[in-house]
Design a protein around this motif. Structure first.
Motif, PDB file in Angstrom:
ATOM      1  N   GLY A 155      -3.729   5.046  -2.624  1.00  0.00           N
ATOM      2  CA  GLY A 155      -4.984   5.622  -2.174  1.00  0.00           C
ATOM      3  C   GLY A 155      -4.828   6.876  -1.340  1.00  0.00           C
ATOM      4  N   ILE A 156      -5.982   7.483  -1.047  1.00  0.00           N
ATOM      5  CA  ILE A 156      -6.057   8.661  -0.183  1.00  0.00           C
ATOM      6  C   ILE A 156      -7.020   8.325   0.953  1.00  0.00           C
ATOM      7  N   GLY A 157      -6.555   8.439   2.183  1.00  0.00           N
ATOM      8  CA  GLY A 157      -7.398   8.181   3.335  1.00  0.00           C
ATOM      9  C   GLY A 157      -8.184   9.425   3.723  1.00  0.00           C
ATOM     10  N   TRP A 158      -9.041   9.276   4.694  1.00  0.00           N
ATOM     11  CA  TRP A 158      -9.883  10.402   5.123  1.00  0.00           C
ATOM     12  C   TRP A 158      -9.318  11.126   6.342  1.00  0.00           C
ATOM     13  N   LEU A 159      -8.330  10.524   7.019  1.00  0.00           N
ATOM     14  CA  LEU A 159      -7.788  11.108   8.255  1.00  0.00           C
ATOM     15  C   LEU A 159      -6.436  11.758   7.975  1.00  0.00           C
ATOM     16  N   PRO A 160      -6.366  13.099   7.887  1.00  0.00           N
ATOM     17  CA  PRO A 160      -5.128  13.791   7.486  1.00  0.00           C
ATOM     18  C   PRO A 160      -4.112  13.948   8.611  1.00  0.00           C
ATOM     19  N   LYS A 219       0.833  -1.206   0.000  1.00  0.00           N
ATOM     20  CA  LYS A 219       0.000   0.000   0.000  1.00  0.00           C
ATOM     21  C   LYS A 219       0.865   1.253   0.000  1.00  0.00           C
ATOM     22  N   PHE A 220       0.357   2.308  -0.649  1.00  0.00           N
ATOM     23  CA  PHE A 220       0.970   3.638  -0.619  1.00  0.00           C
ATOM     24  C   PHE A 220      -0.176   4.623  -0.418  1.00  0.00           C
ATOM     25  N   TYR A 221      -0.236   5.208   0.784  1.00  0.00           N
ATOM     26  CA  TYR A 221      -1.385   6.052   1.114  1.00  0.00           C
ATOM     27  C   TYR A 221      -1.003   7.451   1.575  1.00  0.00           C
ATOM     28  N   LEU A 222      -1.716   8.430   1.035  1.00  0.00           N
ATOM     29  CA  LEU A 222      -1.706   9.788   1.568  1.00  0.00           C
ATOM     30  C   LEU A 222      -2.860   9.860   2.573  1.00  0.00           C
ATOM     31  N   PHE A 223      -2.543  10.193   3.815  1.00  0.00           N
ATOM     32  CA  PHE A 223      -3.505  10.198   4.922  1.00  0.00           C
ATOM     33  C   PHE A 223      -3.881   8.749   5.283  1.00  0.00           C
ATOM     34  N   PHE A 224      -4.507   8.587   6.428  1.00  0.00           N
ATOM     35  CA  PHE A 224      -4.806   7.249   6.932  1.00  0.00           C
ATOM     36  C   PHE A 224      -6.202   6.800   6.511  1.00  0.00           C
ATOM     37  N   ASP A 225      -6.292   5.558   6.091  1.00  0.00           N
ATOM     38  CA  ASP A 225      -7.551   4.998   5.592  1.00  0.00           C
ATOM     39  C   ASP A 225      -8.220   4.116   6.657  1.00  0.00           C
ATOM     40  N   VAL A 226      -8.469   4.688   7.818  1.00  0.00           N
ATOM     41  CA  VAL A 226      -9.116   3.927   8.892  1.00  0.00           C
ATOM     42  C   VAL A 226     -10.532   3.552   8.446  1.00  0.00           C
ATOM     43  N   SER A 262     -11.478   4.342   2.493  1.00  0.00           N
ATOM     44  CA  SER A 262     -10.634   5.279   1.751  1.00  0.00           C
ATOM     45  C   SER A 262     -11.491   6.250   0.952  1.00  0.00           C
ATOM     46  N   LEU A 263     -10.953   7.440   0.730  1.00  0.00           N
ATOM     47  CA  LEU A 263     -11.617   8.383  -0.168  1.00  0.00           C
ATOM     48  C   LEU A 263     -11.382   7.987  -1.619  1.00  0.00           C
ATOM     49  N   PHE A 264     -10.213   7.382  -1.842  1.00  0.00           N
ATOM     50  CA  PHE A 264      -9.856   6.950  -3.194  1.00  0.00           C
ATOM     51  C   PHE A 264      -8.832   5.836  -3.080  1.00  0.00           C
ATOM     52  N   LYS A 265      -8.944   4.826  -3.962  1.00  0.00           N
ATOM     53  CA  LYS A 265      -7.922   3.788  -4.017  1.00  0.00           C
ATOM     54  C   LYS A 265      -7.910   3.126  -5.390  1.00  0.00           C
ATOM     55  N   LYS A 266      -6.733   2.742  -5.811  1.00  0.00           N
ATOM     56  CA  LYS A 266      -6.585   2.067  -7.104  1.00  0.00           C
ATOM     57  C   LYS A 266      -5.343   1.186  -7.042  1.00  0.00           C
ATOM     58  N   LYS A 267      -5.514  -0.055  -7.436  1.00  0.00           N
ATOM     59  CA  LYS A 267      -4.393  -0.990  -7.410  1.00  0.00           C
ATOM     60  C   LYS A 267      -3.691  -1.006  -8.754  1.00  0.00           C
ATOM     61  N   ILE A 268      -2.404  -0.750  -8.729  1.00  0.00           N
ATOM     62  CA  ILE A 268      -1.572  -0.795  -9.927  1.00  0.00           C
ATOM     63  C   ILE A 268      -0.443  -1.774  -9.651  1.00  0.00           C
TER      64      ILE A 268
END
Length: 447
Positions: free
Chosen positions: A60-65, A38-45, A48-54
């Motif tokens: 992804g982008i979590g909701w907790l900054p 995983k590679f996330y900006l912000f925490f995805d408790v 997630s606000l956004f995620k995509k597997k490559i």
């Protein structure tokens, strides 16, 4: 609108720092053929606000900054993935890589933070140069208004000669922070030099006074606005008061004693209006005021009026490199001193430790790329230094155990690392609660 600008700068700076820090771990991990799940900006408790597997990595982008993370296979981290660690080690996992490779992966984040800060300072030197007033040109000394500074022994009109033995060449934005961190300040007053020893708990004393610059340049008595209930409606914005009651004044601070001794009286004055000296009569209120808001003249205006000589030094690309490196080094050393003060109970500086609200409040309500990059560079240094602290759950904790392994040839057991990670996590949560609790307390009591 002001809050939107402030929040935009805060989130942009935070996002930039987090992404680049995590890239510092991600890139060497991939170079050493270590799987990054995983590679996330912000925490995805929970979500997630956004995620995509490559490929093998979920971006992804979590909701907790409150930060960000990369989840590296076979590594004991904040995910506490015990199920994975219980399985047979795989060649793509972090735990099967040589210690030197694991060390590089763990040092990657803070390395990027420090490199980023130095690059920003180099870029700022090239783009903006340096604007300053030579300390020698402050013929009449500096302005001192802060009660904590006055209590420490400073007075308006003092000339700052050196700070902790280092001669002050220029009056710039770093002077205030240098004085806060200082042990001794050499000043000149009335032609005589004397040393002021800064109080050990100066930071704590400072927190109990009104905010603002500790040391400023002395400014003229310029009218910014005349209050509706002012008895002096004959004054106009941009008027510059040159004399009061027959006494010439050059600076605003010189007017206070004259006004205090003429409370409730009518006095004569001379103002500079449209470049002409104009005599007028004024009425001093019972509080010793004129009923006006003092105008904030910028440096260019002060230079035009003949108060100061503003120097601007521009740098070519190659010239900006050593300048930026020196600036970065000074900021790094300065932040190290701040941490030392925080961990010294005698200074009581720990009371001023702040969390996300404190960082948010650093950003101005108007957009300035120069200020934005300056703050971002400083935050990058802070992030790098904090992550290097030898606390389990931080990069520095992992580095500490890896250095032990390299030196001793013995690898700590997974069980030990799991327990250490848990202890470090609890400690980090405690520090987070303490820092943000300080923010809440200061917001409530207004300090």
């Amino acid at each position: 609108m002001d809050i939107v600008i402030k929040l935009s700068q805060f989130l942009l700076s935070l996002s930039l720092l987090i992404i680049l820090h995590e890239l510092g771990h991600f890139i060497p991990a991939k170079l050493f053929k270590t799987r990054v799940e995983k590679f996330y900006l912000f925490f995805d408790v929970k979500y997630s606000l956004f995620k995509k597997k490559i490929g093998e990595t979920e971006y992804g982008i979590g909701w907790l900054p409150l930060g960000g993370y990369v989840k590296i296979s076979g590594m004991i981290d904040e995910s506490m993935d015990k199920e994975q660690m219980a399985q047979e080690p795989q060649p793509w996992e972090f735990r099967t890589k040589p210690a030197w490779q694991r060390l590089i992966i763990m040092l990657g984040g803070v390395t990027v933070n420090f490199i980023l800060a130095f690059i920003i300072y180099i870029g700022m030197a090239f783009a903006y140069g340096d604007t300053y007033i030579a300390n020698a040109d402050l013929k009449d000394g500096v302005a001192i208004d802060n009660p904590a500074m006055i209590k420490a022994g400073f007075r308006t009109g003092d000339k700052i000669i050196s700070i902790d033995g280092k001669t002050v060449e220029n009056f710039d934005s770093d002077m205030n922070m240098n004085v806060i961190m200082a042990k001794h300040v050499l000043i000149e007053r009335d032609g005589k030099q004397q040393t002021i020893t800064m109080p050990t708990d100066f930071v704590d004393q400072l927190s109990k006074t009104e905010k603002g610059l500790l040391i400023g340049i002395r400014k003229p008595y310029a009218i910014g606005k005349v209050a509706e209930d002012s008895p002096n409606q004959n004054l106009k914005p941009k008027d510059l008061i040159l004399s009061l009651n027959g006494q010439k004044i050059k600076y605003f601070d010189e007017a206070k004693a004259i006004l205090d001794s003429n409370k409730g009286k009518a006095i004569s004055a001379v103002v500079l209006r449209d470049l002409k000296e104009t005599p007028i009569n004024l009425k001093v209120t019972k509080e010793g005021k004129l009923g006006v808001v003092v105008g904030g003249l910028d440096l260019k205006s002060l230079e035009k009026l003949g108060y100061y000589k503003i120097s601007t030094k521009e740098y070519g690309f190659f010239e900006s490199i050593p300048v930026g490196l020196e600036k970065g080094k000074d900021q790094l050393v300065g932040y190290g001193k701040q941490l030392k003060m925080i961990f010294n109970p005698e200074t009581k500086a720990y009371k001023q430790v702040g969390g996300f609200a404190a960082i948010f409040n650093i950003f101005p309500t108007s957009w300035s790329w120069e200020v934005f990059w300056s703050i971002t560079a400083l935050l990058s240094i802070m992030l790098g230094v904090m992550n290097l602290l030898p606390i389990p759950a931080l990069d520095g904790g992992h580095v500490m155990f890896l250095l032990y392994e390299i030196v001793s040839g013995k690898k700590p057991s997974d069980k030990f690392l799991e327990n250490a990670q848990m202890v470090g996590f609890v400690l980090l949560i405690s520090l987070l609660l303490f820092a943000n609790g300080n923010d809440i307390y200061k917001a409530i009591v207004g300090k």
